[in-house]
Design a protein around this motif. Structure first.
Motif, PDB file in Angstrom:
ATOM      1  N   PHE A   4       0.773  -1.151  -0.051  1.00 21.78           N
ATOM      2  CA  PHE A   4       0.164   0.003   0.115  1.00 21.78           C
ATOM      3  C   PHE A   4       1.017   1.472   0.037  1.00 21.78           C
ATOM      4  N   GLY A  43       2.098   1.977  -3.460  1.00 21.99           N
ATOM      5  CA  GLY A  43       1.027   2.516  -4.162  1.00 21.99           C
ATOM      6  C   GLY A  43       0.881   3.937  -3.654  1.00 21.99           C
ATOM      7  N   ALA A  89      -5.594  11.844  -5.050  1.00 19.58           N
ATOM      8  CA  ALA A  89      -6.795  10.930  -4.407  1.00 19.58           C
ATOM      9  C   ALA A  89      -6.259   9.459  -4.255  1.00 19.58           C
ATOM     10  N   GLU A  90      -5.697   8.782  -5.140  1.00 20.52           N
ATOM     11  CA  GLU A  90      -5.415   7.301  -5.039  1.00 20.52           C
ATOM     12  C   GLU A  90      -4.413   7.381  -4.003  1.00 20.52           C
ATOM     13  N   SER A 107      -6.142   7.306  -0.637  1.00 23.08           N
ATOM     14  CA  SER A 107      -6.828   6.282  -0.140  1.00 23.08           C
ATOM     15  C   SER A 107      -5.923   5.041   0.347  1.00 23.08           C
ATOM     16  N   SER A 108      -4.502   4.917  -0.457  1.00 18.82           N
ATOM     17  CA  SER A 108      -3.902   4.063   0.076  1.00 18.82           C
ATOM     18  C   SER A 108      -3.266   4.161   1.686  1.00 18.82           C
ATOM     19  N   VAL A 163      -5.366   5.405   3.795  1.00 20.77           N
ATOM     20  CA  VAL A 163      -6.650   4.894   4.714  1.00 20.77           C
ATOM     21  C   VAL A 163      -6.380   3.403   4.651  1.00 20.77           C
ATOM     22  N   GLY A 164      -6.163   2.770   3.451  1.00 20.42           N
ATOM     23  CA  GLY A 164      -5.954   1.391   3.580  1.00 20.42           C
ATOM     24  C   GLY A 164      -4.767   0.800   4.432  1.00 20.42           C
ATOM     25  N   PHE A 194      -6.423   1.030   7.887  1.00 21.87           N
ATOM     26  CA  PHE A 194      -7.511   0.092   8.008  1.00 21.87           C
ATOM     27  C   PHE A 194      -6.840  -1.312   8.194  1.00 21.87           C
ATOM     28  N   LEU A 195      -5.841  -1.667   7.646  1.00 22.88           N
ATOM     29  CA  LEU A 195      -5.269  -3.052   7.942  1.00 22.88           C
ATOM     30  C   LEU A 195      -4.802  -3.168   9.334  1.00 22.88           C
ATOM     31  N   THR A 226      -7.843  -3.746  11.704  1.00 23.37           N
ATOM     32  CA  THR A 226      -8.527  -4.623  11.422  1.00 23.37           C
ATOM     33  C   THR A 226      -7.815  -6.150  11.690  1.00 23.37           C
TER      34      THR A 226
END
Lengths: 121, 98
Positions: free
Chosen positions: A54, A57, A65-66, A69-70, A72-73, A76-77, A80
């Protein structure tokens, strides 16, 4: 050395590191003796591998933008993956899955006295 | 051949190699799904597979230079987490939403 070359080199290094972590996590998943050890191997190594990819990325797509969101990923990982591993190990213990090499859970009656608080799970 | 094009060729090889390693590792994890002695083993292996698929999605986004595919990885991560928690609840309680 121009800036684009440096960016490409960083992305390549992060991809190599991430793939190595994924490989190590899967070797642990295949080779370790019981479900708790396998989870110990995979939940950390796989999270770090995917987070590293990520991050690659994020570097590759710039801070638009992309790329964001990486990030954010990654967050999140990191939230979670331990939660999921905790849920699986809790249900494995409640199902009565044994350790592979003959160890036991620390029994509550063995350490007599002051074990009142150990009963609350 | 200039330095920039050589760098880009090497970069393409590295991204393709990362994709190959991730796909191979996902295939190896299927062994634990099929063979795994207990149900939590299979759940752990499915969790690993979902995380690997997230990594494959991001690597494919880098390779094809389409940034929108990163969002695919994000959604796959969310679905993987929800399914892991759902299965972990299902195997001990018998139902997911009471």
């Amino acid at each position: 050395m121009e800036l684009h070359t440096i960016q490409t080199a960083i992305v390549a290094a992060l991809i190599v590191v991430g793939s190595a972590f994924l490989l190590v996590g899967t070797i642990g998943l295949l080779r370790l003796p019981d479900v708790y050890n396998r989870m110990h191997a995979t939940s950390k190594a796989t999270t770090l591998g995917a987070a590293s990819i990520f991050l690659a990325g994020f570097v590759h797509f710039d801070a638009q933008a992309e790329g964001l969101s990486s990030l954010v990923g990654i967050v999140f990982l990191f939230v979670t993956a331990p939660t999921g591993a905790h849920m699986i190990s809790r249900s494995a213990r409640k199902m009565g899955v044994e350790f592979g090499l003959g160890e036991q859970w620390p029994s509550r009656s063995a350490d007599d006295g002051t074990s009142e608080d150990a009963d609350t799970e | 051949m200039t330095v920039a094009s050589e760098t880009s060729v090497l970069f393409d090889w590295i991204v393709t190699g990362g994709l190959l390693v991730s796909a191979f590792v996902t295939l190896l994890s299927a062994y634990r799904v099929i063979r795994g002695p207990t149900v939590p083993d299979r759940v752990v292996a499915l969790d690993v597979i979902s995380t690997n698929v997230v990594a494959i999605a991001v690597l494919f986004a880098i390779q094809s230079d389409k940034g929108a595919l990163v969002e695919v990885g994000l959604v796959l991560a969310i679905i993987g987490f929800i399914s892991t928690v759902a299965v972990a609840r299902y195997v001990i309680e018998g139902d997911i939403i009471e």
